[in-house]
Design an enzyme around this catalytic site. Structure first.
Site: not given
Ligand code: AMP
Length: 239
Positions: A29, A104, A144, A176
């Protein structure tokens, strides 16, 4: 005398409006959102990036989010919705935007739908769901590694010349904290239980396409661009 242009019109001439990029962790994404941002000149809004920025700055939101993000759990809807509202109120979103990693949960989707419906200038949202096989996601996530400047490597498919060191600027690569295998498994469970219904929500709404993310990055980008063109008729572009 005017000469005919010899090249195709720049992608910037096509306005995709509000775009949701949906998909499990590791489908690409973020990578695809950046490619679309460059192609169309509209911003990428990644809730994960905003949360990580808050975590590294130690803001109250960051302190609250850290434990949840590190465990692969979702941050509460109200906090994330407010974060998105703040970002969408900025003027650079007027021509469109790419939401990456949001919504999400069904609650977030319902909130976003209402927020956008209240904005008379916004085109209806279109959603692209990127799909990648589970085993490939596992390798993409656990392999990653990221440089401080944001360059992304993968120990399996795109390793740096010297392990752990960025080819570009010699800085140390980091992983990460939520890219470990146990947290990946947790994030996938969260995706299946909370986010898969969001994909179905937008599939049912109709302005939706699924894209195969198991192809080279440029081909995925081309497939998304083609899907966006199909989802937006020229009529709907008059904003
Ligand atoms: P990402 O970078 O999109 O993989 O997001 C990393 C982490 O941030 C996720 O595993 C969640 O813990 C938190 N997070 C990101 N976007 C959301 C969202 N829309 N709702 C809730 N938690 C989020």
């Amino acid at each position: 005398m005017l000469t005919e242009p010899t090249t195709a019109p720049a992608e910037k001439d096509f306005l995709p409006g509000p775009v949701l990029l949906l998909g499990a962790p590791g489908v690409g994404k973020g990578t695809q959102a950046k490619a679309l941002m460059a192609a169309y000149g509209i911003p990428q809004i990644s809730t994960g990036d905003i949360l990580r920025a808050n975590i590294s700055k130690g803001t109250p939101l960051g302190k609250l989010a850290k434990a949840l993000v590190d465990k692969g759990k979702l941050v509460p809807d109200d906090l994330v919705n407010q974060m998105v509202a703040d970002r969408l109120s900025q003027p650079d979103t007027r021509r469109g935007f790419i939401l990456d990693g949001y919504p999400r949960t069904l609650n977030q989707a319902t909130w976003l739908d209402a927020y956008l419906a209240a904005d008379p200038y916004t085109l209806p949202v279109v959603a692209i769901s990127i799909v990648v096989e589970y085993e490939h996601l596992l390798r993409r996530i656990t392999g990653r590694r990221i440089s401080p400047s944001g360059r992304i490597y993968n120990t399996y498919s795109n390793p740096p010349a010297v392990p752990g060191i960025c080819d570009e600027d010699g800085t140390a690569l980091v992983q990460r904290p939520d890219d470990s295998e146990p947290v990946f498994v947790e994030r996938m469970k969260t995706f299946e239980s909370q986010t898969a219904p969001v994909v179905e929500h937008y599939r049912k709404q109709g302005r939706f396409e699924e894209v195969d993310g198991d192809q080279p990055v440029e081909q995925v980008t081309a497939a998304i661009e083609a899907a966006l063109r199909r989802l937006r008729t020229s009529k709907t572009l008059n904003i």
